[in-house]
Design a protein around this motif. Structure first.
Motif, PDB file in Angstrom:
ATOM      1  N   ILE A   1      15.241  -3.764   8.483  1.00 51.29           N
ATOM      2  CA  ILE A   1      14.171  -3.088   7.745  1.00 51.29           C
ATOM      3  C   ILE A   1      12.886  -3.904   7.848  1.00 51.29           C
ATOM      4  CG2 ILE A   1      13.400  -2.326   5.453  1.00 51.29           C
ATOM      5  CD1 ILE A   1      16.443  -2.018   4.761  1.00 51.29           C
ATOM      6  N   ASN A   2      11.817  -3.255   8.277  1.00 50.96           N
ATOM      7  CA  ASN A   2      10.536  -3.933   8.418  1.00 50.96           C
ATOM      8  C   ASN A   2       9.555  -3.485   7.354  1.00 50.96           C
ATOM      9  OD1 ASN A   2      10.950  -5.542  10.868  1.00 50.96           O
ATOM     10  ND2 ASN A   2      11.268  -3.523  11.804  1.00 50.96           N
ATOM     11  N   PRO A   3       9.438  -4.242   6.268  1.00 49.63           N
ATOM     12  CA  PRO A   3       8.510  -3.834   5.205  1.00 49.63           C
ATOM     13  C   PRO A   3       7.044  -3.950   5.652  1.00 49.63           C
ATOM     14  CG  PRO A   3       9.476  -5.980   4.714  1.00 49.63           C
ATOM     15  CD  PRO A   3      10.125  -5.498   5.963  1.00 49.63           C
ATOM     16  N   THR A   4       6.170  -3.318   4.865  1.00 50.90           N
ATOM     17  CA  THR A   4       4.730  -3.370   5.156  1.00 50.90           C
ATOM     18  C   THR A   4       4.029  -4.042   3.974  1.00 50.90           C
ATOM     19  OG1 THR A   4       4.460  -1.215   4.134  1.00 50.90           O
ATOM     20  CG2 THR A   4       4.754  -1.231   6.511  1.00 50.90           C
ATOM     21  N   PRO A   5       4.171  -5.364   3.828  1.00 49.70           N
ATOM     22  CA  PRO A   5       3.686  -5.993   2.600  1.00 49.70           C
ATOM     23  C   PRO A   5       2.166  -6.132   2.520  1.00 49.70           C
ATOM     24  CG  PRO A   5       4.573  -7.642   4.084  1.00 49.70           C
ATOM     25  CD  PRO A   5       4.817  -6.310   4.735  1.00 49.70           C
ATOM     26  N   ALA A   6       1.692  -6.224   1.278  1.00 50.86           N
ATOM     27  CA  ALA A   6       0.301  -6.572   0.952  1.00 50.86           C
ATOM     28  C   ALA A   6      -0.730  -5.558   1.448  1.00 50.86           C
ATOM     29  CB  ALA A   6      -0.034  -7.972   1.449  1.00 50.86           C
ATOM     30  N   ILE A   7      -0.299  -4.315   1.654  1.00 50.40           N
ATOM     31  CA  ILE A   7      -1.278  -3.265   1.986  1.00 50.40           C
ATOM     32  C   ILE A   7      -1.380  -2.342   0.782  1.00 50.40           C
ATOM     33  CG2 ILE A   7      -1.992  -1.494   3.616  1.00 50.40           C
ATOM     34  CD1 ILE A   7      -0.034  -2.718   5.628  1.00 50.40           C
TER      35      ILE A   7
ATOM     36  N   ASP B   1      -3.073 -12.623  -5.142  1.00 53.65           N
ATOM     37  CA  ASP B   1      -4.232 -13.255  -5.782  1.00 53.65           C
ATOM     38  C   ASP B   1      -5.534 -12.739  -5.171  1.00 53.65           C
ATOM     39  OD1 ASP B   1      -2.898 -14.735  -7.653  1.00 53.65           O
ATOM     40  OD2 ASP B   1      -2.758 -16.540  -6.409  1.00 53.65           O
ATOM     41  N   ALA B   2      -5.514 -12.598  -3.846  1.00 54.23           N
ATOM     42  CA  ALA B   2      -6.715 -12.086  -3.155  1.00 54.23           C
ATOM     43  C   ALA B   2      -7.023 -10.666  -3.628  1.00 54.23           C
ATOM     44  CB  ALA B   2      -6.494 -12.112  -1.648  1.00 54.23           C
ATOM     45  N   PHE B   3      -5.986  -9.879  -3.825  1.00 57.30           N
ATOM     46  CA  PHE B   3      -6.144  -8.503  -4.306  1.00 57.30           C
ATOM     47  C   PHE B   3      -6.781  -8.496  -5.704  1.00 57.30           C
ATOM     48  CE2 PHE B   3      -3.355  -5.491  -6.924  1.00 57.30           C
ATOM     49  CZ  PHE B   3      -4.309  -4.479  -6.954  1.00 57.30           C
ATOM     50  N   ILE B   4      -6.253  -9.335  -6.599  1.00 54.71           N
ATOM     51  CA  ILE B   4      -6.779  -9.367  -7.973  1.00 54.71           C
ATOM     52  C   ILE B   4      -8.218  -9.859  -7.998  1.00 54.71           C
ATOM     53  CG2 ILE B   4      -6.465 -10.394 -10.273  1.00 54.71           C
ATOM     54  CD1 ILE B   4      -3.811  -9.519 -10.165  1.00 54.71           C
TER      55      ILE B   4
ATOM     56  N   LEU C   1      -9.094  12.854  -3.682  1.00 55.19           N
ATOM     57  CA  LEU C   1      -7.700  12.523  -3.339  1.00 55.19           C
ATOM     58  C   LEU C   1      -7.555  11.963  -1.931  1.00 55.19           C
ATOM     59  CD1 LEU C   1      -5.438  15.193  -5.088  1.00 55.19           C
ATOM     60  CD2 LEU C   1      -6.468  13.138  -6.012  1.00 55.19           C
ATOM     61  N   ARG C   2      -8.643  11.402  -1.404  1.00 53.36           N
ATOM     62  CA  ARG C   2      -8.527  10.693  -0.128  1.00 53.36           C
ATOM     63  C   ARG C   2      -7.996   9.284  -0.389  1.00 53.36           C
ATOM     64  NH1 ARG C   2     -14.047  12.214   2.239  1.00 53.36           N
ATOM     65  NH2 ARG C   2     -13.672  14.419   2.597  1.00 53.36           N
ATOM     66  N   VAL C   3      -7.329   8.766   0.630  1.00 50.38           N
ATOM     67  CA  VAL C   3      -6.676   7.462   0.453  1.00 50.38           C
ATOM     68  C   VAL C   3      -7.250   6.440   1.432  1.00 50.38           C
ATOM     69  CG1 VAL C   3      -4.466   6.259   0.321  1.00 50.38           C
ATOM     70  CG2 VAL C   3      -4.551   8.714  -0.105  1.00 50.38           C
ATOM     71  N   LEU C   4      -7.636   5.294   0.885  1.00 51.03           N
ATOM     72  CA  LEU C   4      -8.033   4.169   1.721  1.00 51.03           C
ATOM     73  C   LEU C   4      -6.966   3.104   1.570  1.00 51.03           C
ATOM     74  CD1 LEU C   4     -11.744   3.804   0.632  1.00 51.03           C
ATOM     75  CD2 LEU C   4     -10.987   4.399   2.927  1.00 51.03           C
ATOM     76  N   THR C   5      -6.776   2.285   2.602  1.00 54.39           N
ATOM     77  CA  THR C   5      -5.850   1.175   2.422  1.00 54.39           C
ATOM     78  C   THR C   5      -6.568  -0.141   2.675  1.00 54.39           C
ATOM     79  OG1 THR C   5      -5.112   1.153   4.714  1.00 54.39           O
ATOM     80  CG2 THR C   5      -3.855   2.517   3.174  1.00 54.39           C
ATOM     81  N   PHE C   6      -6.112  -1.170   1.972  1.00 57.71           N
ATOM     82  CA  PHE C   6      -6.680  -2.502   2.129  1.00 57.71           C
ATOM     83  C   PHE C   6      -5.541  -3.456   2.436  1.00 57.71           C
ATOM     84  CE2 PHE C   6      -9.466   0.005  -0.337  1.00 57.71           C
ATOM     85  CZ  PHE C   6     -10.739  -0.401   0.042  1.00 57.71           C
ATOM     86  N   ASP C   7      -5.656  -4.118   3.557  1.00 56.33           N
ATOM     87  CA  ASP C   7      -4.623  -5.065   3.964  1.00 56.33           C
ATOM     88  C   ASP C   7      -5.061  -6.457   3.515  1.00 56.33           C
ATOM     89  OD1 ASP C   7      -3.073  -6.922   5.402  1.00 56.33           O
ATOM     90  OD2 ASP C   7      -2.632  -5.419   6.938  1.00 56.33           O
TER      91      ASP C   7
END
Ligand code: FE
Ligand code: ZN
Length: 487
Positions: A454-460, A242-245, A469-475
């Motif tokens: 297995i350690n997932p990396t959720p919500a990033i 929801d925060a992402f949207i 084509l540079r990549v930013l990530t938002f956690d």
């Protein structure tokens, strides 16, 4: 409507004027957080009282006096989105049984042979039949029929249209390369006849991609890449999503305001009956409800963001790849006009940038059968697929493959971006100019994953600037922004 937008409208209407939608967008963009009163007064003064509709030219005229570049840049951003669905497999010709697979592998062999011939000097390539009757060193191309590695030596059987050849390797560097080669993938190999009719592999290689100069967008617009929401499962991180949207709608955020595309690479719902005891982990075991929840989320995505959605192994469509698009009824895409349901895999083009979307089930098989690969680095497994020029080379393990007359899983073009999911771990690599991204998940660690370590990396969320084509990530749990990979 944002405060700024409301203020602009109020200001204009109170003066007895109206404004064209495009002029309004431009104005909103230019003003961002500043007070619109002064600028609007000037536009109206300039315009006079005869024609009371404010057009793009009226806004431009005023701004041009100050800064022409600003107008150009804003205009470019406001220009309509430019995208194409290049390939989405809706109706594929399905064959049956053993005969069907025979055709499929023949198509795989022929398509990949074409690719190899285009790339390298192939004049020296011989058929396996010819190689079998020759003592001299020969180069052959064939699919890996079997492979075994024991005590520093490896034996491989290659197959083409004319037959099979068995060859061994003792040289450690060749043995190592043979370990990296997936079963059923296409290779070229140089072989020589050794003692007692044993063939020796001198060198072996996958078709690979040449160095690639990626296409980039002229506009500074962004694409958000994601996958594996697993809506309907207890572990779906609804709050973070929801925060992402909500963030997508933030026109005052420099990055969010430039996002024009949202790519969702499968496993949007958790589905029903996908794995044993799944019902214990489900919030709702009603597929319709799961999809309604997805539609509710997608409805909140701003209309000017185009969404591309592929199925994954949790969606209620045929499991064998290529998978058809999720049926429209599920997502109600008749009213979600910015949602495009595509197959898995699918090829799309965004502002000239070519993207290959593939959920990634076969990444499991690649990781399981390639020494040195780990689930923690899905992008390295994606690299193997790219080198093999095939999305699911290995037959008969976890990935069901559809027997089609043409092998549609051959990577016959070079994508600028290769997007996958499935392994629930965010990862990225650059390989010969191609950007590889595995987009992680919105599901926190399940009990199964905990058991498996297995350690997932959720919500990033990875966001790609299509102009660089540079990549930013938002956690969206820690609420942090980061640069992903090298500048
Ligand atoms: Fe998944
Ligand atoms: Zn999956």
């Amino acid at each position: 409507m944002s405060d700024a937008a409301a203020q602009i409208i109020r200001e204009i209407v109170s003066k007895g004027y109206q404004i064209e939608p495009r002029a309004f967008d431009l104005l909103l963009h230019l003003l961002r957080d500043t007070d619109p009163t002064k600028l609007i007064q000037e536009i109206i003064k300039d315009k006079g009282e005869e024609n009371r509709t404010i057009r793009v030219e009226d806004v431009e005229r005023l701004v041009k006096r100050a800064d022409t570049d600003v107008v150009k840049e804003v205009e470019l951003e406001l220009s309509p989105p430019d995208f194409k669905i290049l390939r989405s497999y809706e109706d594929v010709k399905v064959l049956e049984g053993v005969e069907g697979y025979h055709h499929l592998f023949l198509s795989r062999y022929r398509k990949l042979l074409e690719l190899i011939k285009k790339r390298r000097d192939s004049g020296s390539l011989r058929s396996i039949e010819e190689a079998n009757s020759s003592k001299a060193p020969t180069r052959v191309a064939g699919l890996v029929y079997s492979k075994s590695v024991r005590r520093g030596a490896a034996v491989i059987v290659l197959e083409d249209e004319t037959g099979r050849v068995e060859a061994a390797a003792f040289d450690s560097s060749v043995v190592e390369r043979m370990q990296e080669v997936p079963l059923d993938s296409m290779v070229t190999a140089s072989i020589t006849s050794g003692k007692r009719n044993i063939y020796i592999v001198d060198s072996i290689s996958l078709p690979d991609i040449p160095d690639h100069v990626p296409n980039m967008s002229k506009k500074r617009v962004y694409a958000a890449l994601t996958s594996d929401l697993h809506v309907g499962n207890k572990y779906f991180l609804k709050q973070a999503f929801d925060a992402f949207i909500k963030w997508l709608g933030r026109r005052d955020d420099e990055i969010a305001a430039r996002i024009r595309y949202l790519l969702i690479c499968g496993d949007v719902v958790d589905g029903v009956g996908v794995y044993p005891n799944q019902e214990k982990e489900l919030e709702t075991a009603d597929l319709k409800q799961q999809f309604n929840a997805v539609a509710d989320l997608l409805k909140k995505v701003p209309q000017d963001i185009n969404i591309f959605l592929t199925p994954g192994n949790h969606e209620p469509v045929r499991q064998a790849v290529p998978q058809p698009p999720i049926p429209k009824e599920y997502i109600g895409s008749s009213y979600l006009q910015n949602v495009f349901l595509v197959s898995n895999p699918a090829w799309i083009e965004l502002e000239g940038v070519r993207v290959l979307m593939y959920h990634g089930r076969s990444l499991e098989d690649v990781v399981a059968t390639t020494p040195g690969l780990r689930v923690e680095r899905p992008a390295l497994a994606m690299k193997v697929l790219l080198k093999a020029r095939h999305l699911a080379p290995i037959y008969g393990r976890r990935t069901p493959i559809l027997p089609t007359s043409e092998d549609l899983l051959v990577i016959d073009e070079i994508p600028d971006i290769f997007h996958s999911g499935h392994l629930h771990i965010l990862d990225s690599e650059r390989y010969r100019g191609c950007l590889l991204i595995n987009s992680g998940t919105w599901q926190s660690q399940t009990s199964y994953q905990q058991d498996m370590g297995i350690n997932p990396t959720p919500a990033i969320l990875p966001v790609v600037d299509l102009s660089t084509l540079r990549v930013l990530t938002f956690d969206f749990i820690k609420l942090q922004r980061q640069q992903l990979g090298p500048e």
